[in-house]
Design an enzyme around this catalytic site. Sequence first.
Site, PDB file in Angstrom:
ATOM      1  N   GLU A   1       0.860  -1.181   0.000  1.00 47.84           N
ATOM      2  CA  GLU A   1       0.000   0.000   0.000  1.00 47.84           C
ATOM      3  C   GLU A   1       0.902   1.238   0.000  1.00 47.84           C
ATOM      4  OE1 GLU A   1      -3.253  -0.364  -0.480  1.00 47.84           O
ATOM      5  OE2 GLU A   1      -3.332   1.807  -0.639  1.00 47.84           O
TER       6      GLU A   1
ATOM      7  N   CYS B   1       4.328  -2.240  -8.346  1.00 48.00           N
ATOM      8  CA  CYS B   1       2.977  -1.871  -7.930  1.00 48.00           C
ATOM      9  C   CYS B   1       2.997  -0.657  -6.992  1.00 48.00           C
ATOM     10  CB  CYS B   1       2.289  -3.083  -7.339  1.00 48.00           C
ATOM     11  SG  CYS B   1       0.510  -2.973  -7.430  1.00 48.00           S
TER      12      CYS B   1
ATOM     13  N   ILE C   1      -2.533  -6.906  -8.814  1.00 51.26           N
ATOM     14  CA  ILE C   1      -3.362  -6.877  -7.607  1.00 51.26           C
ATOM     15  C   ILE C   1      -3.689  -5.426  -7.255  1.00 51.26           C
ATOM     16  CG2 ILE C   1      -3.526  -7.476  -5.159  1.00 51.26           C
ATOM     17  CD1 ILE C   1      -1.409  -9.661  -5.710  1.00 51.26           C
TER      18      ILE C   1
ATOM     19  N   HIS D   1       3.172  -7.842 -10.410  1.00 53.83           N
ATOM     20  CA  HIS D   1       4.009  -8.426  -9.352  1.00 53.83           C
ATOM     21  C   HIS D   1       4.838  -9.587  -9.893  1.00 53.83           C
ATOM     22  CE1 HIS D   1       2.234  -6.517  -5.707  1.00 53.83           C
ATOM     23  NE2 HIS D   1       1.206  -6.345  -6.520  1.00 53.83           N
TER      24      HIS D   1
ATOM     25  N   GLU E   1       7.262 -10.916  -8.653  1.00 52.30           N
ATOM     26  CA  GLU E   1       7.724 -11.753  -7.534  1.00 52.30           C
ATOM     27  C   GLU E   1       6.697 -12.808  -7.139  1.00 52.30           C
ATOM     28  OE1 GLU E   1       6.525  -8.803  -7.359  1.00 52.30           O
ATOM     29  OE2 GLU E   1       5.373  -8.508  -5.515  1.00 52.30           O
TER      30      GLU E   1
HETATM   31  N1  GLN Z   1      -3.389  -0.213  -4.576  1.00 54.86           N
HETATM   32  C1  GLN Z   1      -2.107  -0.132  -3.945  1.00 54.86           C
HETATM   33  C2  GLN Z   1      -1.654   1.308  -3.722  1.00 54.86           C
HETATM   34  O1  GLN Z   1      -2.271   2.211  -4.167  1.00 54.86           O
HETATM   35  C3  GLN Z   1      -1.060  -0.894  -4.746  1.00 54.86           C
HETATM   36  C4  GLN Z   1      -1.406  -2.348  -4.793  1.00 54.86           C
HETATM   37  C5  GLN Z   1      -0.228  -3.252  -4.828  1.00 54.86           C
HETATM   38  O2  GLN Z   1       0.915  -2.862  -4.549  1.00 54.86           O
HETATM   39  N2  GLN Z   1      -0.500  -4.523  -5.073  1.00 54.86           N
HETATM   40  O3  GLN Z   1      -0.663   1.494  -3.089  1.00 54.86           O
END
Ligand code: GLN
Length: 189
Positions: free
Chosen positions: A49, A80, A133, A168, A170
């Site tokens: 996040e 991400c 994700i 991702h 990983e």
């Molecule tokens: N939605 C997340 C964000 O805004 C990112 C999601 C993720 O790293 N899988 O930080």
Amino acid sequence: MSVIAVLALQGAFAEHEKMLDQLGAEHFEIRQLADIDRSFDGLIIPGGESTVQGKLLRDLGLFEPLNKLISGGLPIFGTCAGMILLADKLENDSEHYFSAMPMTVKRNAYGRQLGSFYTESEFAGSVIPMTFIRAPYIADIGGCEKLAEVDGKAAAARYKNCLAAAFHPELNEDLTVHKYFLDMVAGKV
Ligand code: GLN
């Protein structure tokens, strides 16, 4: 042999470490300020996040020293949430973090809950598995080089010492993207 630091404040850092193990790359975790006294040749910012990671980076006093290292040319790979931390502009958020890559990223771009999916697409010339994700996409590639595209949107980008992926790598078995990053660290790409 290169040493890779993995930011381990929150998110999927352990999975990156497993990939580095498979590639035989030495690595350690950054959890607090004292950890960056060790010498390292590259840094991975994992998914998770971005708001939480951004807050922890600032609260722990890690943001400024890491920002200096990144602008000084340290090779860095963000996946991400890590990509969100590297972008210089967020389309749907007034925040910005390291601002190391001249591109516009949209957070939670595929929908907040339904945004997890798997696909296969090309990354720097080879087809690889990609797991998304609650992923961001690159709304405007700006001055960066596009390394992958999914559904008409850039999903991975490179700018100088920075590599970013919306997916991702990983979380799948394929080592292509991590290998590319280690080649970056070694100055081969
Ligand atoms: N939605 C997340 C964000 O805004 C990112 C999601 C993720 O790293 N899988 O930080």
